[in-house]
Design an enzyme around this catalytic site. Structure first.
Site, PDB file in Angstrom:
ATOM      1  N   GLU A   1      -9.958  -7.091  30.756  1.00 46.20           N
ATOM      2  CA  GLU A   1     -11.309  -6.642  30.412  1.00 46.20           C
ATOM      3  C   GLU A   1     -11.536  -5.140  30.555  1.00 46.20           C
ATOM      4  O   GLU A   1     -12.415  -4.702  31.307  1.00 46.20           O
ATOM      5  CB  GLU A   1     -12.339  -7.392  31.268  1.00 46.20           C
ATOM      6  CG  GLU A   1     -12.343  -8.870  31.015  1.00 46.20           C
ATOM      7  CD  GLU A   1     -13.347  -9.603  31.890  1.00 46.20           C
ATOM      8  OE1 GLU A   1     -14.137  -8.961  32.593  1.00 46.20           O
ATOM      9  OE2 GLU A   1     -13.330 -10.836  31.853  1.00 46.20           O
TER      10      GLU A   1
ATOM     11  N   ASP B   1     -14.054  -8.128  40.553  1.00 43.84           N
ATOM     12  CA  ASP B   1     -14.729  -9.213  41.264  1.00 43.84           C
ATOM     13  C   ASP B   1     -13.808  -9.898  42.283  1.00 43.84           C
ATOM     14  O   ASP B   1     -13.635 -11.117  42.248  1.00 43.84           O
ATOM     15  CB  ASP B   1     -15.213 -10.212  40.196  1.00 43.84           C
ATOM     16  CG  ASP B   1     -15.998 -11.361  40.780  1.00 43.84           C
ATOM     17  OD1 ASP B   1     -16.721 -11.153  41.767  1.00 43.84           O
ATOM     18  OD2 ASP B   1     -15.873 -12.475  40.242  1.00 43.84           O
TER      19      ASP B   1
ATOM     20  N   GLU C   1      -9.946 -17.141  30.309  1.00 44.88           N
ATOM     21  CA  GLU C   1     -10.866 -17.426  31.426  1.00 44.88           C
ATOM     22  C   GLU C   1     -12.070 -18.151  30.877  1.00 44.88           C
ATOM     23  O   GLU C   1     -12.575 -17.796  29.804  1.00 44.88           O
ATOM     24  CB  GLU C   1     -11.402 -16.134  32.073  1.00 44.88           C
ATOM     25  CG  GLU C   1     -10.501 -15.460  33.041  1.00 44.88           C
ATOM     26  CD  GLU C   1     -11.121 -14.198  33.659  1.00 44.88           C
ATOM     27  OE1 GLU C   1     -12.351 -14.149  33.849  1.00 44.88           O
ATOM     28  OE2 GLU C   1     -10.344 -13.259  33.937  1.00 44.88           O
TER      29      GLU C   1
ATOM     30  N   TYR D   1     -17.919 -16.576  29.190  1.00 49.37           N
ATOM     31  CA  TYR D   1     -18.730 -17.310  30.181  1.00 49.37           C
ATOM     32  C   TYR D   1     -20.048 -17.741  29.555  1.00 49.37           C
ATOM     33  O   TYR D   1     -21.117 -17.448  30.073  1.00 49.37           O
ATOM     34  CB  TYR D   1     -18.923 -16.434  31.431  1.00 49.37           C
ATOM     35  CG  TYR D   1     -17.635 -16.312  32.229  1.00 49.37           C
ATOM     36  CD1 TYR D   1     -17.286 -17.284  33.152  1.00 49.37           C
ATOM     37  CD2 TYR D   1     -16.756 -15.256  32.019  1.00 49.37           C
ATOM     38  CE1 TYR D   1     -16.101 -17.206  33.858  1.00 49.37           C
ATOM     39  CE2 TYR D   1     -15.562 -15.164  32.721  1.00 49.37           C
ATOM     40  CZ  TYR D   1     -15.246 -16.141  33.639  1.00 49.37           C
ATOM     41  OH  TYR D   1     -14.062 -16.075  34.330  1.00 49.37           O
TER      42      TYR D   1
HETATM   43  C1  GCB Z   1     -14.269 -12.201  34.686  1.00 47.81           C
HETATM   44  C2  GCB Z   1     -13.231 -11.480  35.453  1.00 47.81           C
HETATM   45  C3  GCB Z   1     -12.935 -12.129  36.795  1.00 47.81           C
HETATM   46  C4  GCB Z   1     -14.228 -12.584  37.451  1.00 47.81           C
HETATM   47  C5  GCB Z   1     -14.876 -13.612  36.546  1.00 47.81           C
HETATM   48  C6  GCB Z   1     -16.221 -14.100  37.104  1.00 47.81           C
HETATM   49  O1  GCB Z   1     -14.430 -12.023  33.504  1.00 47.81           O
HETATM   50  O2  GCB Z   1     -12.056 -11.306  34.728  1.00 47.81           O
HETATM   51  O3  GCB Z   1     -12.259 -11.199  37.595  1.00 47.81           O
HETATM   52  O4  GCB Z   1     -14.035 -13.096  38.721  1.00 47.81           O
HETATM   53  O5  GCB Z   1     -15.124 -13.036  35.293  1.00 47.81           O
HETATM   54  O6  GCB Z   1     -16.255 -15.101  37.798  1.00 47.81           O
HETATM   55  O7  GCB Z   1     -17.207 -13.432  36.850  1.00 47.81           O
END
Ligand code: GCB
Length: 633
Positions: free
Chosen positions: A445, A208, A534, A498
């Site tokens: 990941e 990403d 994250e 997330y």
């Molecule tokens: C993740 C990734 C990261 C992305 C982020 C997102 O898990 O490690 O590279 O930018 O999520 O914002 O989706």
């Protein structure tokens, strides 16, 4: 890694002054520096540039563009180095270009470098993405695979061939990602002629961030004496008030060398000395290297001067900054200098307007100032190694680094594994002496549900531990399936999640339950300290809604707050750190999930704060007071 509190082990090492690790010493990658015996010439500035737009992208090789000046084989434009080429012009085909681009520059080499046969001249590229081939005066001198690590070639004899001519440096760089590259990608040809023109293809990637390309870090010429210090490795420890620096030095280019090692404190005062290619330096009343906000004098660095005298040759000298500290991990804690360390930090990208991923001092210094303003004590180099100058700043400022090698990997072939091991070697070789680097992250990941993943990660993590026994190793996971493959091998669980963003959209109320279940399960299973590596939500700056809705600054704040409540519950158990995704907004490929890039930054891409920056600042300074020993023990 030394076992926490195992002072008997320490004593044995102490007495023997043995170097404990198996660091790779065949060929060093010391950061170029000037000394009485070494010179550095920067080749940054404007280079001639041409993208090879031929259908097979191969015209440059077919017509041997490296043999003559680039201007003689076609039109060129001026291209700044270092910088990604993508955002420099108004041309969308260059922004999205896939294939070979060609850079060229002529340089005058100082006459003494040419006339003095005892001088070794090296050409060094700090990084170029992704595959590079380098020629000097039409002769190939090196090639390198991988976008974020330095490579170099000795060019002494070549420049002596035609001493009166300027030296022409040509660098071809290809950003194509395939199943063989790390990170992997695929090239897909669209063969439906009713919908696509002839030869139409796209580059698919699985990560990403924008696949910025070009020469991203400085290009240098530097000299060393012919007989020279090629590599230095240090490992540090302490007991009570006495520190120990164990070192190993390798010299190339000749025999009968004597080595004098002198350690000096920050003010240049003598501390200890030794002779020979390996040994130990005892530091009385040691000043330890402490993280920012954990001590009133963070980032203390000694200087280790390595002076080499060679029989019938000019000597050499290299000075390495050395921070004395230890890292240990227990089932529930991450210890720096035997004290619990709590990561309150950020994930970053090397990313900014116009420059893309190109090295830029004003941006770097601004980011450090912002991190200090926020009360950040650490960051993770998501998802690739950052410039060495950034790590040097971390050493000086006491900012702790989780040094990550790669983004998402979905291909677990033998060839990828062999290449992954090579890049890991390159990373450890480059970064092993930085006190700020406290942990290696071998990848982010990985798609671990694929069958060979477990073997792949076991091999990779064991390889990394064999390279460096002084630092813990992790890989960053997002799904429980990943953890099942790598969990048994990592020292620290680094988990991304997330909740209320990619799943259960808009349902902030589920975060406490889902996050604590997640932590409890992993801790029960692996009995390792956990870092939230994250978490975050996109916020379009200036978009407001109350009650909060996704993409507003209010939603980003509310989501972070819900995570923080759970972190605070687990903090005194096994939870050792939180790294927000992301420090700043950053560019990605175009797609329906991204509105001109990823907006999970707490700062905009131009480094202006969103509401979340103030929330985080308040929290981090509070955490610094509660966890960082700013208060007396
Ligand atoms: C993740 C990734 C990261 C992305 C982020 C997102 O898990 O490690 O590279 O930018 O999520 O914002 O989706």
């Amino acid at each position: 890694m030394s076992v926490p509190g195992s002072f008997s082990v320490l004593r044995v090492l102490w007495l023997l002054s043995v170097f404990g690790t198996v660091l790779p010493l065949d060929g060093g990658m010391l950061f170029p520096q000037e000394s009485s015996f070494r010179e550095v010439k920067e080749l940054n500035g404007l280079w001639d540039f041409r993208a090879d737009g031929s259908p097979n992208r191969n015209e440059g090789f077919e017509k041997a563009w490296y043999k003559r000046r680039l201007t003689e084989t076609g039109p060129v434009i001026e291209m700044p180095v270092p910088a990604s080429y993508n955002d420099i012009t108004q041309d969308p085909t260059l922004r999205d270009f896939i294939g070979w681009v060609w850079y060229e520059r002529e340089v005058f080499v100082p006459a003494r470098w040419i006339s003095d046969e005892g001088t070794r001249v090296v050409l060094r590229v700090g990084s170029a993405h992704y595959y590079s081939i380098v020629w000097v005066n039409g002769e190939k001198v090196t090639e390198h695979e991988g976008g974020h690590l330095p490579f170099e070639a000795e060019i002494s004899s070549l420049i002596r061939k035609e001493p009166t001519k300027p030296c022409r440096i040509t660098i071809a760089v290809n950003n194509t990602l395939t199943l063989e590259t790390l990170p992997p990608g695929t090239i897909q040809y669209m063969n439906d002629s009713s919908r696509y023109p002839d030869g139409f293809f796209v580059q698919n990637i699985d990560f990403d961030f924008f696949n910025y390309a070009g020469i991203h870090r400085s290009v240098l010429l530097y000299t060393t004496p012919k007989v020279h210090v090629d590599d230095i490795s240090v490992e540090t420890n302490f007991m009570d008030n006495t520190g120990l620096v164990r070192y190993k030095v390798s010299v190339q280019g000749g025999f009968n060398n004597t080595l004098n090692i002198t350690l000096m404190d920050k003010d240049g005062h003598f501390v200890a000395s030794s002779t020979g290619s390996s040994g130990g330096l005892k530091v009385v009343d040691v000043k330890l290297w402490w993280p920012y906000l954990m001590h009133e004098n963070p980032g203390y660095l000694y200087s280790m001067k390595v002076r080499q005298h060679a029989h019938r040759h000019v000597g050499d000298e290299y000075t390495l900054p050395v921070g004395i500290r230890t890292i240990n991990v227990t089932n529930t804690q991450f210890l720096i200098n035997n004290k619990p360390f709590y990561f309150h930090g950020v994930n970053k990208h090397e990313d900014s307007d116009i420059r893309g991923r190109g090295f830029d001092w004003p941006l770097i210094v601004k980011d450090f100032n912002l991190m200090k303003w926020l009360g950040v004590n650490s960051f993770r180099t998501s998802h690739y190694p950052y410039a060495e100058e950034i790590l040097q700043m971390c050493d000086r400022h006491g900012i702790v680094v989780i040094d990550e090698l790669l983004p998402h990997i979905s291909v677990f072939r033998n060839a990828s594994l062999s290449h992954h091991l090579v890049v890991m070697d390159e990373l450890v070789r480059r970064d092993k002496n930085h006190p700020s680097v406290v942990m290696w992250s071998v990848a982010n990941e990985p798609a671990s549900e694929m069958p060979p993943a477990e073997f792949y990660f076991k091999t990779l993590i064991e390889h990394t531990k064999a390279l460096d026994q002084t630092r813990p190793v992790t890989y960053v996971t997002i799904a429980a399936a990943d953890m099942d493959k790598g969990g048994p091998y990592v020292d620290v669980v680094c988990a991304n999640s997330y909740f209320a963003w990619y799943f259960d959209q808009g349902r902030l109320d589920i975060i406490p339950l889902q996050l604590s279940t997640h932590f409890e399960n992993w801790y029960r299973k692996y009995q390792r300290p956990i870092i939230q590596s994250e978490y975050g939500a996109d916020a379009v700056p200036g978009l407001h809604m109350d009650p909060p809705m996704m993409f507003t600054e209010e939603y980003q704040n509310a989501l972070l707050q819900s995570y923080h409540d759970v972190f605070d519950q687990k903090r005194n158990q096994y939870f050792v750190g939180e790294l927000i995704w992301n420090f700043a907004d950053f560019m990605t490929s175009q797609g329906i999930y991204r509105v001109v890039g990823n907006k999970k930054g707490i700062f905009t891409r131009q480094r202006q704060p969103k509401a979340a920056a103030f929330l985080l600042r308040k929290r981090y300074w509070r955490l610094a007071n509660e966890t960082g020993r700013l208060l007396p023990d």
